[in-house]
Design a protein around this motif. Structure first.
Motif, short mmCIF file in Angstrom:
data_model
loop_
_atom_site.label_atom_id
_atom_site.label_comp_id
_atom_site.label_asym_id
_atom_site.label_seq_id
_atom_site.Cartn_x
_atom_site.Cartn_y
_atom_site.Cartn_z
N LYS A 194 0.83 -1.20 0.00
CA LYS A 194 0.00 0.00 0.00
C LYS A 194 0.86 1.26 0.00
O LYS A 194 0.38 2.35 -0.21
N ASP A 195 2.15 1.09 0.24
CA ASP A 195 3.09 2.21 0.27
C ASP A 195 3.92 2.20 -1.02
O ASP A 195 5.01 1.66 -1.07
N VAL A 196 3.35 2.76 -2.09
CA VAL A 196 4.00 2.81 -3.39
C VAL A 196 4.14 4.27 -3.81
O VAL A 196 3.17 5.02 -3.82
N THR A 197 5.37 4.64 -4.16
CA THR A 197 5.64 5.97 -4.68
C THR A 197 6.19 5.81 -6.08
O THR A 197 7.08 4.99 -6.32
N VAL A 198 5.66 6.59 -7.02
CA VAL A 198 6.13 6.56 -8.40
C VAL A 198 6.79 7.89 -8.70
O VAL A 198 6.20 8.95 -8.49
N HIS A 199 8.03 7.83 -9.17
CA HIS A 199 8.74 9.02 -9.62
C HIS A 199 9.05 8.83 -11.10
O HIS A 199 9.90 8.03 -11.47
N MET A 200 8.31 9.54 -11.95
CA MET A 200 8.48 9.42 -13.39
C MET A 200 9.13 10.71 -13.90
O MET A 200 8.59 11.80 -13.69
N VAL A 201 10.29 10.57 -14.52
CA VAL A 201 10.98 11.74 -15.06
C VAL A 201 10.47 11.98 -16.47
O VAL A 201 10.60 11.13 -17.35
N LYS A 248 21.42 13.93 -11.63
CA LYS A 248 21.66 14.15 -10.19
C LYS A 248 20.45 14.81 -9.53
O LYS A 248 20.04 14.42 -8.43
N THR A 249 19.87 15.79 -10.19
CA THR A 249 18.73 16.49 -9.60
C THR A 249 17.39 15.88 -10.00
O THR A 249 16.45 15.88 -9.21
N ALA A 250 17.28 15.36 -11.21
CA ALA A 250 16.00 14.83 -11.69
C ALA A 250 15.71 13.41 -11.19
O ALA A 250 14.54 13.04 -11.06
N VAL A 251 16.77 12.65 -10.90
CA VAL A 251 16.59 11.25 -10.52
C VAL A 251 17.10 10.96 -9.12
O VAL A 251 16.38 10.48 -8.26
N TRP A 252 18.37 11.25 -8.89
CA TRP A 252 19.01 10.83 -7.65
C TRP A 252 18.60 11.63 -6.43
O TRP A 252 18.46 11.07 -5.34
N ASP A 296 19.01 7.65 -19.65
CA ASP A 296 19.11 9.01 -19.12
C ASP A 296 19.03 9.03 -17.60
O ASP A 296 19.54 9.96 -16.96
N LEU A 297 18.41 8.02 -17.01
CA LEU A 297 18.32 7.97 -15.55
C LEU A 297 19.71 7.95 -14.92
O LEU A 297 19.90 8.38 -13.79
N PHE A 298 20.70 7.45 -15.66
CA PHE A 298 22.08 7.40 -15.18
C PHE A 298 22.99 8.38 -15.91
O PHE A 298 23.90 8.94 -15.32
#
Length: 70
Positions: free
Chosen positions: A25-32, A56-60, A48-50
């Motif tokens: 029930k604890d799901v967080t989605v971070h979509m760039v 650094k700012t958009a993903v990490w 691009d995630l890496f």
């Protein structure tokens, strides 16, 4: 569960598993996403995630913030 994805390519299709199949029930989605949905093929991709200059700012940074809050 934290799901980090790139809107380019398959986009939000990857969110199905963490949202509906894992049972948490604890799901967080971070979509760039940088472009409109209509331009999905040219948007932020999985590499691009890496490799992106703003990863650094958009993903990490969001991953780090999520980890601190959990």
């Amino acid at each position: 569960v934290l799901y980090v994805g790139a809107a380019g390519g398959f986009g939000s299709f990857g969110t199905y598993v963490p949202r509906y199949l894992l049972g948490s029930k604890d799901v967080t989605v971070h979509m760039v996403q940088r472009l409109p949905d209509a331009a999905r093929v040219a948007d932020y991709g999985h590499a691009d995630l890496f490799l992106s200059s703003d990863a650094k700012t958009a993903v990490w940074a969001p991953i780090y913030q999520w980890m601190k809050s959990h």
